[in-house]
Design a protein around this motif. Structure first.
Motif, PDB file in Angstrom:
ATOM      1  N   GLY A 179      22.289  11.777  52.450  1.00 15.10           N
ATOM      2  CA  GLY A 179      20.859  11.542  52.275  1.00 15.10           C
ATOM      3  C   GLY A 179      20.552  10.770  51.007  1.00 15.10           C
ATOM      4  N   ALA A 180      21.254  11.082  49.922  1.00 16.24           N
ATOM      5  CA  ALA A 180      21.051  10.354  48.662  1.00 16.24           C
ATOM      6  C   ALA A 180      21.415   8.883  48.840  1.00 16.24           C
ATOM      7  N   ALA A 195      29.566  18.479  42.097  1.00 13.49           N
ATOM      8  CA  ALA A 195      29.674  17.508  43.196  1.00 13.49           C
ATOM      9  C   ALA A 195      28.294  17.146  43.738  1.00 13.49           C
ATOM     10  N   SER A 196      27.399  18.112  43.799  1.00 15.24           N
ATOM     11  CA  SER A 196      26.062  17.853  44.326  1.00 15.24           C
ATOM     12  C   SER A 196      25.254  16.965  43.383  1.00 15.24           C
ATOM     13  N   PHE A 197      25.233  17.304  42.107  1.00 18.49           N
ATOM     14  CA  PHE A 197      24.416  16.532  41.167  1.00 18.49           C
ATOM     15  C   PHE A 197      25.004  15.161  40.871  1.00 18.49           C
ATOM     16  N   ILE A 198      26.242  15.148  40.455  1.00 18.13           N
ATOM     17  CA  ILE A 198      26.862  13.861  40.108  1.00 18.13           C
ATOM     18  C   ILE A 198      27.073  13.028  41.369  1.00 18.13           C
ATOM     19  N   GLY A 199      27.523  13.661  42.439  1.00 19.68           N
ATOM     20  CA  GLY A 199      27.694  12.943  43.699  1.00 19.68           C
ATOM     21  C   GLY A 199      26.379  12.404  44.220  1.00 19.68           C
ATOM     22  N   GLY A 200      25.322  13.200  44.137  1.00 19.54           N
ATOM     23  CA  GLY A 200      24.010  12.743  44.590  1.00 19.54           C
ATOM     24  C   GLY A 200      23.520  11.534  43.815  1.00 19.54           C
ATOM     25  N   LEU A 201      23.653  11.589  42.495  1.00 20.86           N
ATOM     26  CA  LEU A 201      23.251  10.444  41.671  1.00 20.86           C
ATOM     27  C   LEU A 201      24.100   9.215  41.991  1.00 20.86           C
ATOM     28  N   PHE A 202      25.402   9.427  42.130  1.00 27.05           N
ATOM     29  CA  PHE A 202      26.297   8.312  42.434  1.00 27.05           C
ATOM     30  C   PHE A 202      25.969   7.690  43.790  1.00 27.05           C
ATOM     31  N   PHE A 203      25.785   8.515  44.814  1.00 30.04           N
ATOM     32  CA  PHE A 203      25.526   7.976  46.141  1.00 30.04           C
ATOM     33  C   PHE A 203      24.148   7.331  46.245  1.00 30.04           C
ATOM     34  N   ALA A 204      23.161   7.834  45.523  1.00 28.15           N
ATOM     35  CA  ALA A 204      21.852   7.175  45.491  1.00 28.15           C
ATOM     36  C   ALA A 204      21.985   5.799  44.830  1.00 28.15           C
ATOM     37  N   TRP A 205      22.729   5.740  43.736  1.00 28.72           N
ATOM     38  CA  TRP A 205      22.976   4.458  43.071  1.00 28.72           C
ATOM     39  C   TRP A 205      23.754   3.523  43.992  1.00 28.72           C
ATOM     40  N   LEU A 206      24.790   4.030  44.653  1.00 25.00           N
ATOM     41  CA  LEU A 206      25.622   3.210  45.524  1.00 25.00           C
ATOM     42  C   LEU A 206      24.802   2.618  46.676  1.00 25.00           C
ATOM     43  N   GLY A 207      23.968   3.429  47.295  1.00 27.97           N
ATOM     44  CA  GLY A 207      23.111   2.923  48.369  1.00 27.97           C
ATOM     45  C   GLY A 207      22.184   1.834  47.870  1.00 27.97           C
ATOM     46  N   SER A 208      21.598   2.058  46.714  1.00 30.54           N
ATOM     47  CA  SER A 208      20.702   1.073  46.117  1.00 30.54           C
ATOM     48  C   SER A 208      21.458  -0.206  45.761  1.00 30.54           C
ATOM     49  N   PHE A 209      22.639  -0.051  45.192  1.00 34.16           N
ATOM     50  CA  PHE A 209      23.467  -1.186  44.787  1.00 34.16           C
ATOM     51  C   PHE A 209      23.873  -2.031  45.998  1.00 34.16           C
ATOM     52  N   ILE A 210      24.329  -1.378  47.048  1.00 32.99           N
ATOM     53  CA  ILE A 210      24.754  -2.092  48.258  1.00 32.99           C
ATOM     54  C   ILE A 210      23.566  -2.826  48.890  1.00 32.99           C
ATOM     55  N   ALA A 211      22.423  -2.167  48.945  1.00 32.78           N
ATOM     56  CA  ALA A 211      21.232  -2.811  49.515  1.00 32.78           C
ATOM     57  C   ALA A 211      20.809  -4.008  48.676  1.00 32.78           C
ATOM     58  N   GLN A 212      20.877  -3.871  47.362  1.00 37.86           N
ATOM     59  CA  GLN A 212      20.490  -4.966  46.479  1.00 37.86           C
ATOM     60  C   GLN A 212      21.436  -6.156  46.653  1.00 37.86           C
ATOM     61  N   LYS A 213      22.731  -5.892  46.720  1.00 37.72           N
ATOM     62  CA  LYS A 213      23.710  -6.965  46.932  1.00 37.72           C
ATOM     63  C   LYS A 213      23.468  -7.654  48.264  1.00 37.72           C
ATOM     64  N   ALA A 214      23.196  -6.867  49.301  1.00 37.07           N
ATOM     65  CA  ALA A 214      22.943  -7.443  50.622  1.00 37.07           C
ATOM     66  C   ALA A 214      21.667  -8.274  50.610  1.00 37.07           C
ATOM     67  N   THR A 215      20.639  -7.813  49.914  1.00 39.15           N
ATOM     68  CA  THR A 215      19.368  -8.541  49.833  1.00 39.15           C
ATOM     69  C   THR A 215      19.571  -9.857  49.105  1.00 39.15           C
ATOM     70  N   TYR A 216      20.287  -9.836  47.968  1.00 39.97           N
ATOM     71  CA  TYR A 216      20.519 -11.073  47.217  1.00 39.97           C
ATOM     72  C   TYR A 216      21.386 -12.039  48.003  1.00 39.97           C
ATOM     73  N   THR A 217      22.367 -11.519  48.734  1.00 40.82           N
ATOM     74  CA  THR A 217      23.217 -12.366  49.561  1.00 40.82           C
ATOM     75  C   THR A 217      22.391 -13.023  50.661  1.00 40.82           C
ATOM     76  N   GLU A 218      21.478 -12.251  51.236  1.00 38.73           N
ATOM     77  CA  GLU A 218      20.582 -12.757  52.280  1.00 38.73           C
ATOM     78  C   GLU A 218      19.695 -13.866  51.737  1.00 38.73           C
ATOM     79  N   ILE A 219      19.144 -13.665  50.549  1.00 36.41           N
ATOM     80  CA  ILE A 219      18.243 -14.635  49.933  1.00 36.41           C
ATOM     81  C   ILE A 219      19.006 -15.912  49.565  1.00 36.41           C
ATOM     82  N   GLU A 220      20.202 -15.767  49.014  1.00 39.65           N
ATOM     83  CA  GLU A 220      21.009 -16.919  48.614  1.00 39.65           C
ATOM     84  C   GLU A 220      21.428 -17.759  49.801  1.00 39.65           C
ATOM     85  N   SER A 221      21.608 -17.133  50.964  1.00 41.95           N
ATOM     86  CA  SER A 221      22.042 -17.871  52.135  1.00 41.95           C
ATOM     87  C   SER A 221      20.913 -18.661  52.799  1.00 41.95           C
ATOM     88  N   LEU A 222      19.680 -18.420  52.372  1.00 38.19           N
ATOM     89  CA  LEU A 222      18.546 -19.142  52.977  1.00 38.19           C
ATOM     90  C   LEU A 222      18.457 -20.543  52.485  1.00 38.19           C
TER      91      LEU A 222
END
Length: 131
Positions: free
Chosen positions: A43-44, A104-131
């Motif tokens: 979920g994070a 695991a819950s606290f540190i893992g939750g923070l890490f996975f929230a960051w990871l999801g955000s990071f992956i989405a940001q990379k995908a968004t920038y890649t999408e924008i650059e390809s236009l």
């Protein structure tokens, strides 16, 4: 409209969490609350990804984002069950497992929230650059 999408999302998310908990219990047993940990970490990640990718990039209307974020992900994750399971581990004198679970819950939750955000940001920038 948001009330409807959040309500429907809540039904979906709570059922998904229930199925995950049942599956985790049958696979790993009762010794460690892996089902809740998995639900919270997934979920994070999903909320981090959703927030960065869908809402910021405005790919979906806000009522759909609320239905997914608050409805599905909000009902899929659970702080109250995490809290209760931690207390139960302590009451069973499983202090080490309780500590591992909390970390695991606290540190893992923070890490996975960051990871999801990071992956989405990379995908968004890649999408924008390809236009």
């Amino acid at each position: 409209m948001s009330y409807v999408t959040v309500g429907l999302g809540g039904i979906i998310g709570s059922l998904l969490r229930y199925f995950l908990s049942v599956a985790a219990l049958s696979l790993w047993g009762k010794g460690f609350p892996i089902g809740t940990l998995l639900a919270n970490l997934l979920g994070a990640f999903a909320l981090g990804w959703l927030t960065k990718n869908m809402y910021v990039a405005r790919k979906l209307p806000p009522y759909i984002v609320s239905g997914i974020g608050t409805g599905i992900i909000g009902s899929f994750t659970t702080f109250s069950t995490f809290s209760l399971e931690t207390i139960q581990l302590v009451e069973q004198n499983s202090m080490f497992l309780a500590l591992i679970y909390v970390i695991a819950s606290f540190i893992g939750g923070l890490f996975f929230a960051w990871l999801g955000s990071f992956i989405a940001q990379k995908a968004t920038y890649t999408e924008i650059e390809s236009l």
